[in-house]
Design a protein around this motif. Structure first.
Motif, PDB file in Angstrom:
ATOM      1  N   PRO A  32       0.827  -1.205   0.000  1.00  0.00           N
ATOM      2  CA  PRO A  32       0.000   0.000   0.000  1.00  0.00           C
ATOM      3  C   PRO A  32       0.859   1.252   0.000  1.00  0.00           C
ATOM      4  CG  PRO A  32       0.007  -1.007   2.169  1.00  0.00           C
ATOM      5  CD  PRO A  32       0.686  -1.976   1.240  1.00  0.00           C
ATOM      6  N   ALA A  33       0.379   2.275  -0.675  1.00  0.00           N
ATOM      7  CA  ALA A  33       1.119   3.531  -0.728  1.00  0.00           C
ATOM      8  C   ALA A  33       1.151   4.175   0.659  1.00  0.00           C
ATOM      9  CB  ALA A  33       0.475   4.483  -1.729  1.00  0.00           C
ATOM     10  N   MET A  44      -8.796   8.117  -0.171  1.00  0.00           N
ATOM     11  CA  MET A  44      -7.414   8.443  -0.506  1.00  0.00           C
ATOM     12  C   MET A  44      -7.053   7.716  -1.796  1.00  0.00           C
ATOM     13  SD  MET A  44      -5.634   8.236   3.268  1.00  0.00           S
ATOM     14  CE  MET A  44      -6.257   6.577   3.584  1.00  0.00           C
ATOM     15  N   PHE A  45      -6.401   8.415  -2.724  1.00  0.00           N
ATOM     16  CA  PHE A  45      -6.086   7.848  -4.031  1.00  0.00           C
ATOM     17  C   PHE A  45      -4.590   7.946  -4.320  1.00  0.00           C
ATOM     18  CE2 PHE A  45     -10.384   9.575  -4.142  1.00  0.00           C
ATOM     19  CZ  PHE A  45     -11.117   8.492  -4.614  1.00  0.00           C
ATOM     20  N   ALA A  91      -7.410   2.980  -4.358  1.00  0.00           N
ATOM     21  CA  ALA A  91      -8.378   3.836  -3.678  1.00  0.00           C
ATOM     22  C   ALA A  91      -8.577   3.260  -2.282  1.00  0.00           C
ATOM     23  CB  ALA A  91      -9.692   3.880  -4.443  1.00  0.00           C
ATOM     24  N   ARG A  92      -8.464   4.111  -1.257  1.00  0.00           N
ATOM     25  CA  ARG A  92      -8.503   3.632   0.117  1.00  0.00           C
ATOM     26  C   ARG A  92      -9.499   4.459   0.938  1.00  0.00           C
ATOM     27  NH1 ARG A  92      -4.587   0.289   2.118  1.00  0.00           N
ATOM     28  NH2 ARG A  92      -4.599  -0.043   4.364  1.00  0.00           N
ATOM     29  N   TYR A  93     -10.300   3.746   1.754  1.00  0.00           N
ATOM     30  CA  TYR A  93     -11.251   4.403   2.634  1.00  0.00           C
ATOM     31  C   TYR A  93     -11.203   3.710   3.989  1.00  0.00           C
ATOM     32  CZ  TYR A  93     -15.544   6.461   4.472  1.00  0.00           C
ATOM     33  OH  TYR A  93     -16.454   7.140   5.239  1.00  0.00           O
ATOM     34  N   GLY A 136      -8.703  -5.087  -0.202  1.00  0.00           N
ATOM     35  CA  GLY A 136      -7.933  -5.351   1.000  1.00  0.00           C
ATOM     36  C   GLY A 136      -8.603  -4.794   2.248  1.00  0.00           C
ATOM     37  N   TYR A 137      -8.177  -5.326   3.387  1.00  0.00           N
ATOM     38  CA  TYR A 137      -8.650  -4.843   4.682  1.00  0.00           C
ATOM     39  C   TYR A 137      -7.448  -4.731   5.611  1.00  0.00           C
ATOM     40  CZ  TYR A 137     -11.015  -4.526   9.184  1.00  0.00           C
ATOM     41  OH  TYR A 137     -11.435  -4.113  10.413  1.00  0.00           O
ATOM     42  N   ALA A 138      -7.314  -3.592   6.295  1.00  0.00           N
ATOM     43  CA  ALA A 138      -6.165  -3.331   7.152  1.00  0.00           C
ATOM     44  C   ALA A 138      -6.321  -4.024   8.501  1.00  0.00           C
ATOM     45  CB  ALA A 138      -5.971  -1.831   7.340  1.00  0.00           C
TER      46      ALA A 138
END
Length: 267
Positions: A32-33, A44-45, A91-93, A136-138
Motif C-alpha cells: 500500500p502507498a 485516498m487515491f 483507492a482507500r477508505y 484489502g482490509y487493514a
C-alpha cells in the motif's frame, strides 16, 4: 527441420521474450502507498508508474516438443522490447482498499533459421497484457505502520503472430503466417504492508500466492522508500515472481526476479 517444428520453436522463443512482462504480470509493487492524502470525502487515491527489470529462468514448451530450459537476463530481453507500460492505482477508505494493476508490453524480433533451408528468417510480434484487481482490509492501521490482508484475481493474455519468409516456405507457399493466443485467470491472496522508520523513510513489502488457470502463481517483494512530501514518494527494491501454467499443450513454468522502482503520486 519441418515447418510445423520450426513454428513450435518460434512460439517457444516468443514465450521467452514475453516473460519479462510480464506478465508480469503480472505485475506491480503491491504494498500500500504510504500516508496518502485524504480527500474531503474520506477517500485516498494513489497512482504509481513503475519499472521492473527481471531475469528469467524456467521451462517452456508447446505441443509435442520437449520442454526447453531458459536462463536469460534482462539485457537479453530488453534488446527486443518495443513498448512497455506499467502502472498501478489504489483507492482507500478507512481500513478498506481497492487496487488494480495494468501491464502491457510489445516485443518484436527477427531471427535467421538454421541454414535457411525451410525459411530464411522468422519475424515475430508479441503482445501481452496482465491485469490485476483486488480488495484489502487493514489488520493493522497505525500512523507509522499498516498491514493489509488482500484478495483478488489476475488475468493473463499472450497474443503472438509470426511469419516465415524465404527458403522452401517462400518458394512453395509464398511465405507462412500464424499465431498463438493464450489466456488464463488466477485467484490471488496474501498480505502487504509498510513501516515508517522516520516521517520520510519507510520499508514496504508484499506476498501473494494463488492459482486457478495456473497450477500455482506467487509474487513476493520488498524495498525501501522515501516520502518527499504529501504528493510524491518513491520506492526501490527487489521482486520475485513465479508461475506454473501447464494446460492445452502449453507449458510456462518460470521464475522472474530483479530490481524494481516506482514513483507514487498521491491525490
Amino acid at each position: 527441420m519441418r515447418v510445423s517444428t520450426l513454428i513450435c520453436w518460434t512460439i517457444l522463443a516468443v514465450a521467452v521474450f514475453l516473460s519479462s512482462k510480464s506478465r508480469a504480470a503480472d505485475l506491480t509493487p503491491l504494498a500500500p502507498a504510504p500516508s496518502a492524502v485524504q480527500t474531503p470525502s474520506g477517500w485516498m487515491f494513489t497512482l504509481t508508474p513503475y519499472f521492473w527489470a527481471p531475469d528469467l529462468s524456467g521451462d517452456v514448451g508447446h505441443g509435442r516438443l520437449p520442454p526447453v530450459h531458459i536462463d536469460a537476463d534482462f539485457g537479453d530481453l530488453f534488446d527486443h522490447l518495443d513498448f512497455a507500460a506499467m502502472v498501478t492505482g489504489e483507492a482507500r477508505y478507512d481500513r478498506y482498499s481497492i487496487f488494480g494493476d495494468i501491464i502491457y508490453t510489445k516485443f518484436s524480433m527477427n531471427a535467421s533459421t538454421p541454414r535457411g533451408i525451410v525459411a530464411n528468417n522468422v519475424d515475430v510480434d508479441a503482445k501481452s497484457f496482465a491485469g490485476l484487481i483486488g480488495v484489502g482490509y487493514a489488520l493493522i492501521d497505525q500512523p507509522n505502520a499498516t498491514l493489509d490482508i488482500v484478495g483478488g484475481a489476475r488475468i493473463w493474455n499472450v497474443d503472438t503472430s509470426f511469419s516465415l519468409n524465404g527458403g522452401i516456405v517462400g518458394k512453395v507457399l509464398g511465405g507462412f503466417e500464424g499465431g498463438l493466443s493464450q489466456t488464463w485467470v488466477d485467484a490471488m491472496a496474501g498480505l502487504r504492508g509498510n513501516y515508517f522508520f522516520t516521517p520520510e523513510v519507510f520499508a514496504t513489502g508484499w506476498g501473494l500466492v494463488g492459482g486457478g488457470g495456473a497450477n500455482v502463481d506467487w509474487d513476493v517483494g520488498g524495498g525501501l522508500g522515501y516520502k518527499f512530501n504529501n504528493t510524491i514518494s518513491a520506492v526501490a527494491g527487489y521482486r520475485a515472481l513465479g508461475v506454473d501454467y501447464d494446460r492445452d499443450n502449453f507449458l510456462f513454468d518460470v521464475v522472474e526476479q530483479g530490481p524494481i522502482v516506482g514513483l507514487t503520486i498521491h491525490f
